[in-house]
Write a protein that holds these residues in place. Structure first.
Motif, PDB file in Angstrom:
ATOM      1  N   CYS A  43       0.834  -1.204   0.000  1.00  0.00           N
ATOM      2  CA  CYS A  43       0.000   0.000   0.000  1.00  0.00           C
ATOM      3  C   CYS A  43       0.867   1.251   0.000  1.00  0.00           C
ATOM      4  O   CYS A  43       0.582   2.211  -0.749  1.00  0.00           O
ATOM      5  CB  CYS A  43      -0.919  -0.009   1.218  1.00  0.00           C
ATOM      6  N   ARG A  44       1.932   1.217   0.851  1.00  0.00           N
ATOM      7  CA  ARG A  44       2.819   2.377   0.895  1.00  0.00           C
ATOM      8  C   ARG A  44       3.511   2.584  -0.454  1.00  0.00           C
ATOM      9  O   ARG A  44       3.619   3.707  -0.965  1.00  0.00           O
ATOM     10  CB  ARG A  44       3.857   2.167   1.996  1.00  0.00           C
ATOM     11  N   GLY A  46       2.476   1.582  -3.430  1.00  0.00           N
ATOM     12  CA  GLY A  46       1.498   2.005  -4.438  1.00  0.00           C
ATOM     13  C   GLY A  46       1.235   3.492  -4.380  1.00  0.00           C
ATOM     14  O   GLY A  46       1.161   4.185  -5.415  1.00  0.00           O
ATOM     15  N   ALA A  47       1.096   4.002  -3.159  1.00  0.00           N
ATOM     16  CA  ALA A  47       0.853   5.440  -3.021  1.00  0.00           C
ATOM     17  C   ALA A  47       2.052   6.241  -3.517  1.00  0.00           C
ATOM     18  O   ALA A  47       1.910   7.270  -4.203  1.00  0.00           O
ATOM     19  CB  ALA A  47       0.532   5.769  -1.573  1.00  0.00           C
ATOM     20  N   CYS A 721      -4.969   3.166  -1.811  1.00  0.00           N
ATOM     21  CA  CYS A 721      -3.697   2.766  -1.193  1.00  0.00           C
ATOM     22  C   CYS A 721      -3.540   3.375   0.202  1.00  0.00           C
ATOM     23  O   CYS A 721      -3.166   2.687   1.170  1.00  0.00           O
ATOM     24  CB  CYS A 721      -2.531   3.179  -2.098  1.00  0.00           C
ATOM     25  N   GLU A 725      -3.797   1.186   3.834  1.00  0.00           N
ATOM     26  CA  GLU A 725      -2.746   1.131   4.860  1.00  0.00           C
ATOM     27  C   GLU A 725      -3.291   1.585   6.209  1.00  0.00           C
ATOM     28  O   GLU A 725      -3.005   0.969   7.264  1.00  0.00           O
ATOM     29  CB  GLU A 725      -1.561   1.999   4.433  1.00  0.00           C
TER      30      GLU A 725
END
Length: 735
Positions: A43-44, A46-47, A721, A725
């Motif tokens: 998630c981190r 992707g962001a 994203c 998280e």
């Protein structure tokens, strides 16, 4: 890409932010399970990736555009040839009206400009219905002028021309440059798409033409005029052909049977009684059903000479050929021959064939240019090497090239061995002798030159098959530049191999003629062939007359007048050139040039010297009235008035009714050069859709960057994203 920072600075910064975001995320989840740690790290990442894409700012530059202000034109040919009914039981004009209505209906943008034309472009019609009120009655068709006027209306304007639909039969009557018109259309991005209406149409017509429009003859000499008739779809006809003088008086007439779609030759004759220039007319009586009567009449100009043709005949090895020829020349009232013949190595005799006595002489060949220039023709038999030296050959070269004289080799190769100094004045390169029998056969070049078919029988005459064969000639290694074969020798055993027997070659202002055959006297000797004897006499007299007329200067003339071209349409430029030759009296003033004819508004034309050319003057002029014009150059500054004439024919422009067959080839060339093509009725709607307004840049011309990442989907993915998280961390007590 258009990054928010310079790329060399942004890339390290992005790597630092990647490390600064992923490393704390990994360290803060040391006590969590591996799947959870990887999910949070994804998630981190992707962001971060979405933000990195925004920082790199991929996309493209674009300019502000708008739809172009444009029209497309529909040209309707309404000339009278469009009345022909050969489009599915309808006239071409009716078919054009129907196609125009269909084309306008398929134009959803309503940008069509419907414009009729014939001799020129007309006004724009308000709609297709207005075309139904018009008739196809235009007196002429000028497609090229109409297109030029249409393109001119849009050149430099705010509205553009997207394309041109041309509904026509393609009968371009007026003169014009299709290439220039097509290139103008191409330059405006306005391709031409013609729809050809109609097909071939049989034209019923009787055409009369003369083999030679300007003939040279002598007073009290019977002069033949060869007339060619052509019958186009009139059926079998009986035609009366008449020769008329300037006052319409009939000089001769003949009746000719002319089968349908055939040609025929009619021989007319007249005998001029006095010297000067005359304009005659050959008229063929009209026949019912003819569509064009203008070509039933053709003019012919006659120049009747006063001066006799001066001939110098040189013979080093006397023979029967020379004896027969000189006896024939003695009997001709318009020829005056002087002969020099060699009897022994030390004895030469000079004879004036106008009744003069034979005298022994040592001055057997002219040694100065003025003496040689007294003659119009210098003829050689055999043994030329006994008369010629390098100096005398130089005089001969100037006699032909500059003075405009004729050089005639009457008995094949005129010398034994080699005479390299004379070769530049010959028409061919000599080969080995041949004794194989051959027949005398004129060529197409011989007819085009005006010798056969005018002064002598044409190629198709039965005479050529009846002439006794000859057997004394030489092979030809090659023809010299500018040489033309007027007669060929066809071997009896094979017609594939031929000898050049009569060859002419233009050299400067004069010409060289070679007869590569011997024993022509036999045609006039044996009583079993009276037709051959008559031809022998006719051939030599006609050849000397033709040779003298082919020179730039006619016999006894010191001025020459030539026109380029000598046949034009109204309004086309003509260049007249007058040349003088000096016989000891200088031409110290520009000659006068007078003109007589139907439209001689300027009876005297002003001549100007041609730069770099001595004794040569020129002028350029135009005439608008069709007809036959006689131009006469004269020079009154010398002791005796010099005159010479030339004939100019202004042919009338073709009429609309003379040929109403469609011309798809013309339309195809015009379309292709403009970037378009010929289209059918079925392709018309698709072609009109291609005229849709084009996008063009705005007048400001500003450009802007259009990011490819700036859309809602990418923003939603970034939110997922970050939210993912946060949700995972809160649920697992990592906040």
């Amino acid at each position: 890409m258009n990054p928010i920072l310079p790329i060399d600075l942004l890339v390290p910064l992005l790597l630092l932010t990647l490390a600064g975001s992923l490393f704390p995320a990994w360290r803060s989840t040391l006590r969590s399970s591996l799947p959870l740690r990887l999910a949070l790290l994804a998630c981190r990442f992707g962001a971060w990736s979405i933000l990195a894409v925004a920082a790199l700012n991929p996309g493209a530059w674009f300019r502000e555009t708008r739809n172009e202000n444009s029209d497309w034109a529909l040209l309707l040919d309404r000339s009278s040839s469009m009345q022909v009914r050969d489009v599915q039981d309808s006239s071409r004009w009716q078919a054009a009206q129907e196609l125009a209505a269909q084309a306008v209906q398929s134009d959803l943008s309503r940008r069509a400009k419907i414009i009729p034309f014939s001799a020129r472009l007309e006004e724009v019609l308000p709609d297709a219905a207005a075309a139904e009120k018009l008739e196809a009655n235009g007196a002429a068709t000028d497609i090229l002028r109409s297109l030029d006027e249409l393109i001119g209306r849009y050149e430099g304007g705010t509205r553009k021309l997207a394309g041109i639909i041309l509904l026509s039969d393609g009968r371009q009557i007026a003169a014009g440059s299709e290439q220039e018109t097509a290139l103008r259309a191409c330059a405006q991005n306005a391709p031409i798409y013609p729809v050809c209406l109609g097909g071939p149409v049989e034209q019923k017509d009787l055409i009369v033409a003369v083999a030679q429009r300007h003939q040279i003859t002598f007073a009290e000499r019977q002069t033949p005029l060869a007339v060619h008739l052509e019958n186009r779809h009139l059926g079998n006809v009986q035609v009366r052909v008449r020769l008329l003088d300037e006052d319409g008086k009939e000089l001769d007439a003949q009746n000719a049977a002319l089968p349908d779609n055939q040609t025929a030759r009619v021989d007319l004759q007249f005998t001029p009684t006095e010297a000067g220039a005359r304009r005659l007319q050959v008229v063929a009586d009209s026949w019912p059903g003819e569509t064009d009567l203008s070509n039933n009449t053709t003019p012919v100009a006659i120049s009747v000479l006063t001066e006799k043709i001066q001939i110098l005949f040189v013979e080093g090895l006397p023979h029967w050929d020379s004896k027969f020829l000189l006896q024939l020349l003695r009997r001709q009232p318009h020829l005056q021959a002087t002969t020099v013949h060699r009897v022994t190595s030390e004895r030469f005799f000079r004879v004036d064939l106008l009744g003069g006595d034979e005298t022994e002489t040592r001055s057997y060949f002219p040694d100065t240019q003025p003496d040689l220039n007294q003659y119009d023709i210098v003829a050689f038999g055999k043994g030329a090497e006994y008369f010629l030296s390098p100096e005398r050959i130089g005089l001969l070269r100037d006699f032909v090239q500059d003075h405009g004289g004729a050089l005639l080799f009457c008995r094949g190769k005129p010398y034994s061995g080699a005479l390299p100094e004379l070769e530049p004045l010959e028409a061919l390169q000599w080969g080995a002798p041949t004794a194989r029998a051959f027949r005398w056969t004129p060529t197409a070049a011989g007819e085009q030159a005006g010798l056969f078919g005018v002064l002598l029988p044409p190629r198709e005459a039965p005479l050529w098959a009846n002439l006794p064969p000859l057997a004394q000639a030489r092979e030809s290694l090659r023809l010299n530049p500018f040489a033309q074969v007027l007669v060929e020798g066809v071997f009896n055993e094979t017609a594939a191999r031929r000898l050049p027997l009569l060859v002419s070659r233009r050299i400067g202002r004069g010409l060289s003629i070679t007869i590569d055959a011997e024993d022509l006297w036999r045609w006039d000797f044996f009583p079993n062939h009276p037709e051959a004897g008559a031809f022998y006499r006719q051939f030599w007299v006609s050849l000397f007359q033709w040779a003298a007329s082919q020179s730039e200067f006619l016999p006894g003339h010191r001025l020459a007048l030539r026109l380029a071209p000598s046949v034009v349409r109204p309004g086309e430029p003509v260049k007249a050139v007058v040349v003088g030759r000096d016989l000891g009296i200088g031409l110290d003033a520009a000659p006068n040039l007078h003109m007589a004819g139907p439209d001689a508004k300027q009876p005297t034309l002003t001549l100007k010297p041609v730069p770099g050319r001595s004794n040569e003057w020129a002028t350029v002029f135009t005439l608008t009235t069709p007809g036959l014009y006689r131009l006469e150059a004269s020079n009154a500054s010398t002791a005796a008035l010099e005159r010479t004439t030339a004939v100019l024919e202004i042919r009338p422009p073709p009429g609309e009714e003379q040929n109403v067959s469609a011309d798809p080839d013309f339309l195809a060339r015009l379309a292709e050069r403009s970037g378009g093509r010929v289209v059918t009725e079925q392709e018309l709607a698709e072609t009109i859709r291609s005229f849709a307004p084009r996008e063009v840049a705005t007048e400001s011309g500003t450009s802007a960057w259009q990011p490819s990442w700036d859309h809602g989907g990418l923003l939603l993915l970034l939110a997922l994203c970050l939210t993912g998280e946060w949700f995972l961390r809160r649920r697992n007590g990592l906040l």
